[in-house]
Design a protein around this motif. Structure first.
Motif, PDB file in Angstrom:
ATOM      1  N   LEU A   1       2.847  -4.407 -87.241  1.00 48.42           N
ATOM      2  CA  LEU A   1       3.728  -4.351 -88.430  1.00 48.42           C
ATOM      3  C   LEU A   1       5.074  -3.706 -88.262  1.00 48.42           C
ATOM      4  O   LEU A   1       6.190  -3.999 -88.397  1.00 48.42           O
ATOM      5  CB  LEU A   1       3.180  -4.014 -89.913  1.00 48.42           C
ATOM      6  N   ASP A   2       4.901  -2.324 -87.883  1.00 46.17           N
ATOM      7  CA  ASP A   2       5.860  -1.540 -87.785  1.00 46.17           C
ATOM      8  C   ASP A   2       7.185  -1.933 -86.673  1.00 46.17           C
ATOM      9  O   ASP A   2       8.254  -1.914 -86.674  1.00 46.17           O
ATOM     10  CB  ASP A   2       5.445   0.044 -87.173  1.00 46.17           C
TER      11      ASP A   2
ATOM     12  N   PRO B   1      12.476   1.203 -91.964  1.00 47.29           N
ATOM     13  CA  PRO B   1      12.745   1.843 -93.164  1.00 47.29           C
ATOM     14  C   PRO B   1      14.069   1.389 -93.810  1.00 47.29           C
ATOM     15  O   PRO B   1      14.242   1.211 -94.815  1.00 47.29           O
ATOM     16  CB  PRO B   1      12.708   3.186 -93.193  1.00 47.29           C
ATOM     17  N   SER B   2      15.162   1.160 -93.147  1.00 47.81           N
ATOM     18  CA  SER B   2      16.231   0.844 -93.521  1.00 47.81           C
ATOM     19  C   SER B   2      16.283  -0.519 -94.079  1.00 47.81           C
ATOM     20  O   SER B   2      17.217  -0.738 -95.081  1.00 47.81           O
ATOM     21  CB  SER B   2      17.545   1.207 -92.299  1.00 47.81           C
ATOM     22  N   LEU B   3      15.598  -1.309 -93.279  1.00 49.29           N
ATOM     23  CA  LEU B   3      15.643  -2.768 -93.790  1.00 49.29           C
ATOM     24  C   LEU B   3      14.764  -2.889 -95.362  1.00 49.29           C
ATOM     25  O   LEU B   3      15.204  -3.339 -96.275  1.00 49.29           O
ATOM     26  CB  LEU B   3      14.897  -3.555 -92.819  1.00 49.29           C
ATOM     27  N   LEU B   4      13.757  -1.920 -95.431  1.00 50.36           N
ATOM     28  CA  LEU B   4      12.821  -2.009 -96.446  1.00 50.36           C
ATOM     29  C   LEU B   4      13.642  -1.152 -97.752  1.00 50.36           C
ATOM     30  O   LEU B   4      13.578  -1.765 -98.570  1.00 50.36           O
ATOM     31  CB  LEU B   4      11.769  -0.903 -96.227  1.00 50.36           C
TER      32      LEU B   4
ATOM     33  N   TRP C   1      -3.904  -0.781-104.639  1.00 52.37           N
ATOM     34  CA  TRP C   1      -4.908  -0.733-103.758  1.00 52.37           C
ATOM     35  C   TRP C   1      -4.702  -0.408-102.517  1.00 52.37           C
ATOM     36  O   TRP C   1      -5.264   0.463-101.697  1.00 52.37           O
ATOM     37  CB  TRP C   1      -5.828  -1.972-103.814  1.00 52.37           C
ATOM     38  N   LEU C   2      -3.550  -1.131-101.749  1.00 53.76           N
ATOM     39  CA  LEU C   2      -3.329  -0.676-100.395  1.00 53.76           C
ATOM     40  C   LEU C   2      -2.639   0.393-100.096  1.00 53.76           C
ATOM     41  O   LEU C   2      -2.791   1.223 -99.178  1.00 53.76           O
ATOM     42  CB  LEU C   2      -2.365  -2.104 -99.837  1.00 53.76           C
ATOM     43  N   LEU C   3      -1.860   0.940-101.181  1.00 54.68           N
ATOM     44  CA  LEU C   3      -1.352   2.306-101.135  1.00 54.68           C
ATOM     45  C   LEU C   3      -2.406   3.235-101.137  1.00 54.68           C
ATOM     46  O   LEU C   3      -2.438   4.373-100.335  1.00 54.68           O
ATOM     47  CB  LEU C   3      -0.247   2.552-102.225  1.00 54.68           C
TER      48      LEU C   3
ATOM     49  N   VAL D   1       3.339   0.494 -96.274  1.00 56.79           N
ATOM     50  CA  VAL D   1       4.194  -0.417 -95.907  1.00 56.79           C
ATOM     51  C   VAL D   1       3.550  -1.702 -96.344  1.00 56.79           C
ATOM     52  O   VAL D   1       4.112  -2.761 -97.159  1.00 56.79           O
ATOM     53  CB  VAL D   1       4.634  -0.635 -94.519  1.00 56.79           C
ATOM     54  N   PRO D   2       2.255  -2.186 -95.849  1.00 59.48           N
ATOM     55  CA  PRO D   2       1.709  -3.278 -96.362  1.00 59.48           C
ATOM     56  C   PRO D   2       1.514  -3.587 -97.765  1.00 59.48           C
ATOM     57  O   PRO D   2       1.664  -4.476 -98.660  1.00 59.48           O
ATOM     58  CB  PRO D   2       0.255  -3.296 -95.787  1.00 59.48           C
ATOM     59  N   ALA D   3       1.516  -2.496 -98.519  1.00 59.96           N
ATOM     60  CA  ALA D   3       1.347  -2.099 -99.975  1.00 59.96           C
ATOM     61  C   ALA D   3       2.748  -2.560-100.624  1.00 59.96           C
ATOM     62  O   ALA D   3       2.865  -3.494-101.567  1.00 59.96           O
ATOM     63  CB  ALA D   3       1.054  -0.723-100.393  1.00 59.96           C
TER      64      ALA D   3
END
Length: 554
Positions: free
Chosen positions: A3-4, A124-127, A406-408, A414-416
């Motif tokens: 994913l990264d 991270p900049s995209l996020l 839950w994912l966090l 990131v998936p969260a």
């Protein structure tokens, strides 16, 4: 592919800002077309724009005969361009007036990603840009034909450019003339749409950086000379024209009638205590709420990093000003949300600590459940609306909070964020694109205008003599939908309209007085429709009755 790695590939170069803008587009598009005109500010802005196009007066905006001197003319010009390009003023299609706000939200998301890319990795900049674009507040403002979406885009662009220039002076990625031009372009646009807010943010950032860094040398290379010339050329002609056209009344109304009351008290009943904006941030930033604790920790821990320092100087001083101002509206700090989003993205560069994971998980679950309650509560209170859409929206908001939390909690931030974002975007689309339009009691003006058109009595269609006279209901949305000549009066005025062969809309409380006035004039009227609902600006239940003359006027 991990994913990264995928996010890194997607966030490189121009792709990051473009994808962030696409997220903002997806977040704002559903409500753009589906929502009827809103009271009161949106309808006032839209009607003033329509009158500009109808009269050809692009200097002094007016709502009917009343001047609209609270804001500069920039937002009206942008709306006029959109309407003239994609619609027709007589059609009164509110989506065309909202386009600048949607484009402003897209600009804010793109600029946030572009600014973050100067010191964060591509993923991270995209996020950062995507978090801003998907935030509940910005995606809602994207659907409102007012100043705030455009202001957010303009200020975020100026701050992203200023941040890049600041980082370049300290050895970061190079920033040249184009970056300086974007700084002054964003600043000029912010002034044209909302006056002093953009300059205030810039001045506070420069002051905070000067105090924190104790160096001023880099500031001399911001292009002050040609930047001042650009602002003079861009703003000067309109400023001179509106001063002459109004004999200086614009400045007295804008400064003394709009800005000053906000600084000394709760203007128009919109007061609130200090700290209110911070209290609302978890709600307005949703679904990125889950990273707020981690972002706060990262902001403190990495405060000496140039990029983090710049974001803190962008965020903290102006936020304190908004908190200190007695007037509180939820959208006021929106030009600062880009800094918040970048700080949250910075937190993703490090493992999220246990306390931040637990706190963020609980926070996002609570906010998700709060938003889930909105739809069912609206249907229950109003006694109308789509129960199905309310239920689907509630499930999606609740899922966004619980899945993200839950994912966090499982140390997968990131998936969260991605899962919560996808679910929240869908929930927001249902809330504004499907559920809100189904809440018929909220849209009294739209229903009245449609009833007139169905009866063949809408003056905008050129069929029935106009204008329409409205008694007992004075919301701007009805003026926008029926035209600038709409008469807002009392029962006597409504009876006079019937006597003249014109339509009248009468709120039920005035019905006895209206019938008595008709009797005195020796005329009768026939009812062609009615609608009950909530005048939410006054928190009052109204019943609007639509009348036509008993016999067509000769």
């Amino acid at each position: 592919m991990r994913l990264d790695d995928s996010l890194t590939r997607l966030g490189r170069d121009w792709r990051g800002p473009v994808l962030a803008a696409l997220v903002a587009l997806l977040a704002g598009l559903p409500g753009l077309f589906a929502l009827p005109p809103l009271d009161r500010d949106e309808a006032r802005f839209a009607e003033a724009t329509a009158q500009m196009l109808e009269t050809g007066d692009f200097v002094s905006p007016r709502f009917q005969e009343a001047p609209r001197f609270k804001k500069p003319a920039g937002i009206y010009w942008l709306q006029a361009i959109a309407v003239a390009s994609l619609s027709q003023v007589e059609h009164r299609q509110i989506w065309a007036y909202r386009l600048p706000s949607l484009l402003g939200a897209m600009l804010a998301a793109a600029a946030c990603a572009w600014g973050a890319a100067a010191f964060l990795k591509p993923g991270p900049s995209l996020l950062a840009g995507a978090m801003l674009g998907a935030s509940f507040l910005l995606s809602t403002e994207a659907d409102i034909a007012a100043t705030d979406g455009v202001l957010a885009g303009a200020v975020t662009l100026a701050m992203a450019a200023l941040g890049r220039l600041y980082l370049a002076a300290g050895g970061g990625p190079p920033a040249g003339r184009l970056t300086r031009a974007l700084l002054w372009l964003g600043l000029g646009l912010s002034i044209l749409v909302k006056g002093p807010i953009g300059p205030m943010v810039v001045i506070l950032v420069l002051g905070a950086l000067a105090i924190g860094d104790r160096r001023l040398g880099w500031m001399k290379d911001l292009g002050w000379g040609w930047g001042a010339v650009f602002l003079l050329v861009a703003l000067g002609p309109w400023a001179m024209a509106v001063t002459v056209a109004t004999d200086g009344a614009f400045w007295g109304a804008a400064l003394g009638g709009d800005l000053a009351p906000k600084l000394v008290g709760g203007d128009d009943g919109h007061g609130g205590p200090p700290g209110l904006h911070a209290l609302l941030l978890p709600l307005t930033l949703f679904p990125a709420t889950l990273l707020l604790p981690a972002g706060a920790v990262a902001a403190w821990r990495f405060r000496t990093e140039p990029g983090v320092r710049f974001c803190l100087c962008w965020l903290v001083p102006a936020w304190l000003v908004f908190e200190a101002a007695p007037t509180k509206l939820v959208h006021y700090p929106l030009p600062l949300y880009g800094a918040v989003a970048i700080l949250l993205a910075r937190a993703l560069a490090e493992p999220v600590g246990r306390a931040s994971r637990w706190t963020g998980s609980g926070l996002v679950v609570v906010v998700g459940l709060m938003l889930a309650a909105l739809g069912p509560a609206a249907v229950a209170i109003l006694g109308d609306g789509s129960v199905a859409w309310a239920g689907v929206g509630a499930l999606l908001f609740a899922a966004a909070g619980t899945v993200g939390g839950w994912l966090l909690w499982r140390s997968r931030p990131v998936p969260a964020l991605l899962a919560a974002g996808a679910l929240a975007l869908t929930a927001h689309a249902i809330l504004l694109g499907a559920l809100a339009p189904s809440l018929r009691p909220l849209w009294l003006a739209s229903r009245a205008a449609k009833a007139l058109a169905t009866a063949g009595a809408s003056p905008l269609n050129g069929v029935t003599p106009g204008p329409v006279t409205v008694a007992g209901y004075e919301e701007p949305s009805l003026v926008f939908l029926l035209g600038a000549a709409t008469e807002l009066g009392d029962a006597e005025a409504a009876a006079a309209a019937i006597a003249d062969g014109r339509p009248a809309i009468v709120e039920d409380r005035l019905a006895p007085a209206f019938q008595a006035a008709l009797a005195r004039r020796g005329v009768t009227a026939r009812s062609v429709g009615e609608g009950a609902g909530l005048d939410y600006s006054n928190n009052r239940r109204d019943l609007l009755r639509i009348f036509l003359p008993e016999a067509p006027a000769r």
